[in-house]
Write an enzyme that holds these catalytic residues in place. Structure first.
Site, PDB file in Angstrom:
ATOM      1  N   ASN A 186       0.837  -1.188   0.000  1.00  0.00           N
ATOM      2  CA  ASN A 186       0.000   0.000   0.000  1.00  0.00           C
ATOM      3  C   ASN A 186       0.880   1.248   0.000  1.00  0.00           C
ATOM      4  OD1 ASN A 186       0.508   0.810   2.883  1.00  0.00           O
ATOM      5  ND2 ASN A 186      -0.505  -1.154   3.276  1.00  0.00           N
ATOM      6  N   ASP A 234      -4.498  -6.334   4.888  1.00  0.00           N
ATOM      7  CA  ASP A 234      -5.601  -7.151   5.399  1.00  0.00           C
ATOM      8  C   ASP A 234      -5.544  -8.584   4.891  1.00  0.00           C
ATOM      9  OD1 ASP A 234      -6.833  -5.074   6.868  1.00  0.00           O
ATOM     10  OD2 ASP A 234      -7.728  -4.291   5.033  1.00  0.00           O
ATOM     11  N   LYS A 270       9.591 -16.551 -10.039  1.00  0.00           N
ATOM     12  CA  LYS A 270       8.786 -15.525 -10.680  1.00  0.00           C
ATOM     13  C   LYS A 270       7.667 -16.146 -11.507  1.00  0.00           C
ATOM     14  CE  LYS A 270       9.051 -11.693 -13.957  1.00  0.00           C
ATOM     15  NZ  LYS A 270       9.922 -10.924 -14.869  1.00  0.00           N
ATOM     16  N   ILE A 319      -3.549  -7.221  14.238  1.00  0.00           N
ATOM     17  CA  ILE A 319      -2.609  -6.889  15.315  1.00  0.00           C
ATOM     18  C   ILE A 319      -3.270  -6.001  16.360  1.00  0.00           C
ATOM     19  CG2 ILE A 319      -0.385  -5.829  15.850  1.00  0.00           C
ATOM     20  CD1 ILE A 319       0.460  -6.450  12.940  1.00  0.00           C
ATOM     21  N   PHE A 325      -5.228   3.496  14.399  1.00  0.00           N
ATOM     22  CA  PHE A 325      -5.444   4.459  13.320  1.00  0.00           C
ATOM     23  C   PHE A 325      -6.473   3.884  12.359  1.00  0.00           C
ATOM     24  CE2 PHE A 325      -2.113   6.904  14.933  1.00  0.00           C
ATOM     25  CZ  PHE A 325      -1.976   8.079  14.195  1.00  0.00           C
ATOM     26  N   LYS A 327     -12.894  -3.353  17.907  1.00  0.00           N
ATOM     27  CA  LYS A 327     -11.569  -3.872  18.276  1.00  0.00           C
ATOM     28  C   LYS A 327     -11.239  -3.648  19.749  1.00  0.00           C
ATOM     29  CE  LYS A 327      -9.763  -3.242  13.581  1.00  0.00           C
ATOM     30  NZ  LYS A 327      -9.601  -4.654  13.228  1.00  0.00           N
TER      31      LYS A 327
END
Length: 408
Positions: free
Chosen positions: A216, A286, A296, A314, A331, A349
Site C-alpha cells: 500500500n 488485510d 517468478k 494486530i 489508526f 476492536k
C-alpha cells in the site's frame, strides 16, 4: 567551562509579538558566558525598543544597513565576521521566506548571508502560517543548508488560537545551542517519562513471488513522527517499522519487518516487559497470498487468480491481550464515512482511542509531510488541524498522555 563561554552570539530579532522573549534569550545567553550582539529588523522595533536589548547585551543595537557611521567601515561585514553563532529569534514566516530565498534586503538577512558562522532559527508565528506548505518548504530549504531549526513549541498563541507556532522558550534555546540536550526534549514537558511505548509504522508487503508483492501507499512518516515525539516526551520507545526508507528517530529502538505476520510477532515481542502504550499507526495488509511462488510467475495467460487469506489483526489482538497495554491507540485510514467507520473500529476492536485520517483526494495523508486527524474515544472526540506530521504527533500524544494519566 560552559559550552557557550567565549562564544560571540549574534541575536537577530524578527518582527513578531514573540520579540519580547528575545530579551530573556539575550540575558540567558550572557548568563551562559557568551558575548551577545543584537540586530533587529525594522518590524521588531514596533514590539521591543533598542534600549532594552542594549541594557541586556551591553552593546549598541544594530537596526539598519543605512547607519552611516557603522557602514563607513563596512560594519555589516565586520559584524558577520565577528559572530561565532547566529540565532534568529523570533524567526517570522516572512523572515524565514527571505532567508530561504537568500535575500539581503535589510540588515538581518544581509548578516545571515554574509556570515560563515552556524545559524539557528527559532520560528514563531500563527499555527496556520507555520503549517502552510510555503513555510514548510522554506524550513526544509534552510535545514538542507545546515540551518538548525529550534521549535516551534505547541500551545496557546497571542492571536487566541492553539497549536504549533510558539517561540521555543529561551532556556530551551540556550540548552539546544549548548548541545547538552535535544531541542525538542528541552521544549516539551516529559509527560511520558517512565512510560514504555510501542509504535508500529509503515506498510507491510505480502510477497506473491520473489519479485512481486501486495502493498500500500503508506510512507510510515506519521508513525515515525509519533515514535520521535514519544521519545521527546520522555518515553522508552520501540518502533516496529515496515519496509520504509526513513531514518530512525534519535533514542528509539527500531525493529524492521516486512510482512503482516512479521509485524505481529515483533509487536507482541516488544510489548514485553509490560508496555504502557501501544500506537498502531502501521497500514497493515488485510490479506496475504495463501501460497507465495518460489520463482517468478510467468505471464502465460490473460488472467491470474490469487488466493488470499486474512492476515493477523494486530490491533485487536493487542487490545484483547492479558495483560494489555494501559492504553491502545489505533489508526483508521478511510476514504468515506470517516467518523462512522472510525467509531465502529473503536468498539469492534476494543481499543481506547482511534485516530482517523482521510486517504482520498487532495486531503489524503499518504505520501505527504502533513496530516489532520479526527480523534475518537468512548465518550468524546476532537480534531487536530492539518499541520506537519511531527506537530500532529505531539498534539495526539498530548491527548493520549492525559488519558494515560487519568487511568494510571
Amino acid at each position: 567551562m560552559s559550552a557557550l563561554e567565549s562564544d560571540r552570539v549574534l541575536v537577530c530579532v524578527g518582527g513578531g509579538i514573540a520579540a519580547y522573549k528575545a530579551a530573556e534569550l539575550v540575558r540567558r545567553l550572557r548568563d551562559a558566558g557568551a558575548e551577545v550582539q543584537v540586530a533587529m529588523t525594522e518590524a521588531a522595533g514596533h514590539f521591543v525598543g533598542t534600549a532594552t536589548f542594549q541594557a541586556l547585551s551591553g552593546r549598541s543595537v544594530r537596526t539598519t544597513l543605512w547607519d552611516a557611521q557603522a557602514e563607513a567601515a563596512m560594519g555589516h561585514i565586520e559584524l558577520a565576521r565577528w559572530a561565532t553563532r547566529v540565532v534568529v529569534a523570533p524567526a517570522t514566516a516572512d523572515l524565514l521566506a527571505r532567508l530561504a530565498q537568500g535575500m539581503a534586503d535589510d540588515l538581518v538577512t544581509t548578516l545571515c548571508l554574509a556570515t560563515t558562522a552556524p545559524i539557528a532559527v527559532a520560528p514563531a508565528m500563527n499555527n496556520r502560517m507555520w503549517a502552510h506548505p510555503a513555510t514548510q518548504a522554506n524550513v526544509a530549504t534552510l535545514r538542507a543548508r545546515g540551518v538548525q531549526v529550534l521549535g516551534p513549541d505547541d500551545g496557546p498563541q497571542a492571536c487566541g488560537e492553539f497549536g504549533p507556532g510558539r517561540l521555543m522558550e529561551p532556556d530551551a534555546i540556550v540548552a539546544a545551542l549548548r548541545g547538552t540536550t535535544e531541542p525538542a526534549l528541552a521544549a516539551h514537558p516529559q509527560v511520558l517519562a517512565g512510560r514504555r511505548v510501542v509504535v508500529s509504522a509503515g506498510p507491510t508487503f505480502e510477497d506473491i513471488d520473489p519479485v512481486r508483492y501486495l502493498g500500500n501507499r503508506s510512507s510510515g512518516k506519521m508513525g515515525f513522527a509519533i515514535a520521535e515525539a514519544a521519545r521527546e516526551l520522555g518515553a522508552e520507545v520501540v518502533l516496529v517499522a515496515g519496509p520504509v526508507h526513513l531514518p530512525t528517530p534519535p533514542g528509539v529502538t527500531r525493529v524492521d519487518v516486512r510482512s503482516a505476520r512479521q509485524m505481529r510477532d515483533a509487536v507482541i515481542a516488544a510489548l514485553a516487559p509490560q508496555a504502557d502504550l501501544y500506537v498502531g499507526a502501521a497500514a497493515v495488509a488485510d490479506y496475504s497470498p495463501v501460497q507465495g511462488a518460489d520463482h517468478k510467475i510467468k505471464k502465460t495467460s490473460a488472467t491470474l487468480t490469487l488466493e488470499l487469506a486474512r492476515t493477523p489483526d494486530i490491533l485487536a489482538e493487542v487490545a484483547q491481550r492479558t495483560p494489555r497495554p494501559r492504553l491502545v491507540v489505533g489508526f483508521a485510514a478511510e476514504t468515506q464515512n470517516l467518523a462512522a467507520y472510525a467509531r465502529g473500529k473503536l468498539y469492534a476492536k476494543n481499543v481506547d482511542v482511534i485516530a482517523a485520517n482521510a486517504v482520498s483526494g487532495a486531503e489524503s495523508a499518504f505520501e505527504r509531510d502533513d496530516n489532520a486527524l479526527h480523534v475518537f474515544w468512548d465518550q468524546g472526540e476532537t480534531e487536530i488541524a492539518r499541520a506537519p506530521k511531527r506537530d500532529v504527533a505531539r498534539r495526539l500524544l498530548a491527548l493520549v498522555a492525559e488519558r494515560l494519566e487519568a487511568g494510571a
